[in-house]
Design a protein around this motif. Structure first.
Motif, PDB file in Angstrom:
ATOM      1  N   TYR A 179       1.271  -1.574  -0.273  1.00  0.00           N
ATOM      2  CA  TYR A 179       0.014  -0.273  -0.302  1.00  0.00           C
ATOM      3  C   TYR A 179       0.911   1.948   0.377  1.00  0.00           C
ATOM      4  O   TYR A 179       0.941   2.087  -0.973  1.00  0.00           O
ATOM      5  N   LYS A 180       1.929   1.007   0.733  1.00  0.00           N
ATOM      6  CA  LYS A 180       2.719   2.097   1.138  1.00  0.00           C
ATOM      7  C   LYS A 180       4.025   2.406   0.068  1.00  0.00           C
ATOM      8  O   LYS A 180       3.908   3.800  -0.239  1.00  0.00           O
ATOM      9  N   THR A 181       4.652   1.303  -0.864  1.00  0.00           N
ATOM     10  CA  THR A 181       5.513   1.601  -0.906  1.00  0.00           C
ATOM     11  C   THR A 181       5.380   1.848  -2.588  1.00  0.00           C
ATOM     12  O   THR A 181       5.827   2.399  -3.909  1.00  0.00           O
ATOM     13  N   TYR A 182       4.270   0.820  -3.091  1.00  0.00           N
ATOM     14  CA  TYR A 182       3.613   0.272  -4.074  1.00  0.00           C
ATOM     15  C   TYR A 182       2.931   0.625  -5.281  1.00  0.00           C
ATOM     16  O   TYR A 182       2.056   0.388  -5.905  1.00  0.00           O
ATOM     17  N   PHE A 183       1.576   1.711  -3.994  1.00  0.00           N
ATOM     18  CA  PHE A 183       0.485   2.105  -4.024  1.00  0.00           C
ATOM     19  C   PHE A 183      -0.318   0.887  -4.820  1.00  0.00           C
ATOM     20  O   PHE A 183      -1.140   1.467  -5.598  1.00  0.00           O
TER      21      PHE A 183
ATOM     22  N   TYR B  25      -2.789 -10.408  -4.906  1.00  0.00           N
ATOM     23  CA  TYR B  25      -1.356 -10.582  -4.754  1.00  0.00           C
ATOM     24  C   TYR B  25      -1.901 -11.801  -3.536  1.00  0.00           C
ATOM     25  O   TYR B  25      -1.000 -12.988  -4.158  1.00  0.00           O
ATOM     26  N   PHE B  26      -2.308 -11.888  -2.536  1.00  0.00           N
ATOM     27  CA  PHE B  26      -2.806 -12.671  -1.559  1.00  0.00           C
ATOM     28  C   PHE B  26      -3.683 -13.925  -1.796  1.00  0.00           C
ATOM     29  O   PHE B  26      -3.076 -14.639  -1.646  1.00  0.00           O
ATOM     30  N   SER B  27      -4.559 -13.555  -2.614  1.00  0.00           N
ATOM     31  CA  SER B  27      -5.300 -14.593  -3.820  1.00  0.00           C
ATOM     32  C   SER B  27      -4.226 -15.906  -4.319  1.00  0.00           C
ATOM     33  O   SER B  27      -4.238 -16.457  -4.626  1.00  0.00           O
TER      34      SER B  27
ATOM     35  N   THR C 177      -3.854  -0.480  -4.462  1.00  0.00           N
ATOM     36  CA  THR C 177      -5.283  -0.539  -3.947  1.00  0.00           C
ATOM     37  C   THR C 177      -5.509  -1.985  -3.053  1.00  0.00           C
ATOM     38  O   THR C 177      -5.029  -2.580  -3.570  1.00  0.00           O
ATOM     39  N   SER C 178      -6.722  -1.582  -2.485  1.00  0.00           N
ATOM     40  CA  SER C 178      -6.936  -2.813  -1.181  1.00  0.00           C
ATOM     41  C   SER C 178      -7.489  -3.633  -2.788  1.00  0.00           C
ATOM     42  O   SER C 178      -7.426  -5.391  -2.095  1.00  0.00           O
TER      43      SER C 178
END
Length: 321
Positions: free
Chosen positions: A191-195, A204-206, A197-198
């Motif tokens: 979220y903070k480094t590569y921006f 990614y986690f899927s 979205t939710s």
């Protein structure tokens, strides 16, 4: 889960796997009905009660793991544990997708959060019926089981006096802390480094979960054949996990954060399955459910530790970026 997993493990050792899992599924239905009622009357207190009860009932996963161990030979134990773990992981992937679809009125005006709960209740009822119909009852003739009290805490104390069991539980706790930190730290990093979205973080986690599923299917059986010594296989997996973490820390890039899951996911799957298999090896047939329950309680402890770690270390680092 911390209290529920040992409880269901103990009950399944005493009452049998089928009886226990039917009770657990009935409890899940009851919990979901409470949650549904809470949504209907807009009661936060009732919703929290339903969620707490559901958490206890969901810890009954240990019954399925103990049941698969009961019917497995020594040679097939780790492979079969991987298969039942695969089923659980697929449920974690597919379940939220269905819940999201059936609660989204943008897809269909008749969909809402209550409908999602109703569908979940229906799915559990179908599972209950199928298990009642197809799963054979357990005839456990072990004298230890027959003579044991229903809630005999001394059995847990006896298990924890076993140095090998304590060693495996400690390894599993390290695994769960590492995994929990990975999930939380990666969410913040993406979220903070590569921006991200939710939605992108969810994707990614899927994919990460999919890598674990593939490892259950292919990597765990293959490694079990190539490295019959379970301790050595666990050591190899931990080495891969540690090396991946170091590379991730020193070589962060958007491409690499996608590639690294192809080593972290399989390493987690290997350690998870072999930990359960080792615990089963070190306990008697009368204590299979209890020792698996102790192992699953480490999941709750691991996530608790990770909350502290994620606020003390990664957040300080990320705020300096």
């Amino acid at each position: 889960m911390f209290f529920g997993a040992p409880l269901w493990g103990m009950l399944s050792d005493k009452l049998g796997r089928k009886t226990s899992i039917l009770y657990a599924l009935g409890g899940i239905v009851f919990s979901l009905i409470i949650i549904l009622k809470a949504l209907q009357i807009h009661s936060l207190l009732l919703l929290m009660l339903g969620q707490a009860l559901l958490g206890v009932m969901d810890a009954s996963e240990v019954i399925a793991q103990a049941a698969i161990i009961d019917i497995s030979t020594a040679a097939q134990k780790t492979k079969n544990i991987a298969l039942v773990s695969l089923a659980g992981t697929l449920g974690i992937i597919v379940g939220p997708l269905f819940g999201g679809v059936f609660s989204d009125q943008a897809i269909f005006h008749g969909f809402n959060d209550k409908m999602a709960i109703e569908i979940a209740i229906s799915a559990v009822m179908i599972s209950l019926f199928v298990i009642q119909l197809l799963l054979p009852g357990q005839s456990n003739k072990s004298v230890e089981v027959i003579e044991a009290k229903l809630f005999d805490i001394s059995r847990f104390k006896a298990l924890l006096r076993n140095a090998l069991i304590r060693k495996v539980l400690a390894l599993f706790l390290c695994l769960e802390v590492s995994l929990a930190v990975f999930y939380q730290a990666m969410s913040i990093l993406l979220y903070k480094t590569y921006f991200f979205t939710s939605a992108m973080i969810g994707e990614y986690f899927s994919v990460f979960s999919l890598s674990i599923c593939l490892a259950y299917l292919f990597v765990v059986p293959m490694l079990s054949k190539l490295v019959p010594n379970k301790w050595k296989a666990v050591a190899i997996a931990f080495a891969v996990l540690g090396l991946s973490a170091l590379i991730l820390f020193f070589c962060m890039s958007e491409v690499f954060i996608w590639l690294i899951m192809m080593t972290i996911g399989p390493a987690f799957a290997v350690i998870y399955c072999l930990s359960l298999s080792l615990l089963s090896d070190f306990s008697s047939s009368a204590d299979q459910g209890k020792v698996i329950g102790l192992n699953m309680s480490m999941v709750a402890v691991g996530f608790l530790f990770s909350v502290v770690m994620i606020t003390v270390v990664p957040l300080i680092y990320l705020t300096q970026l």
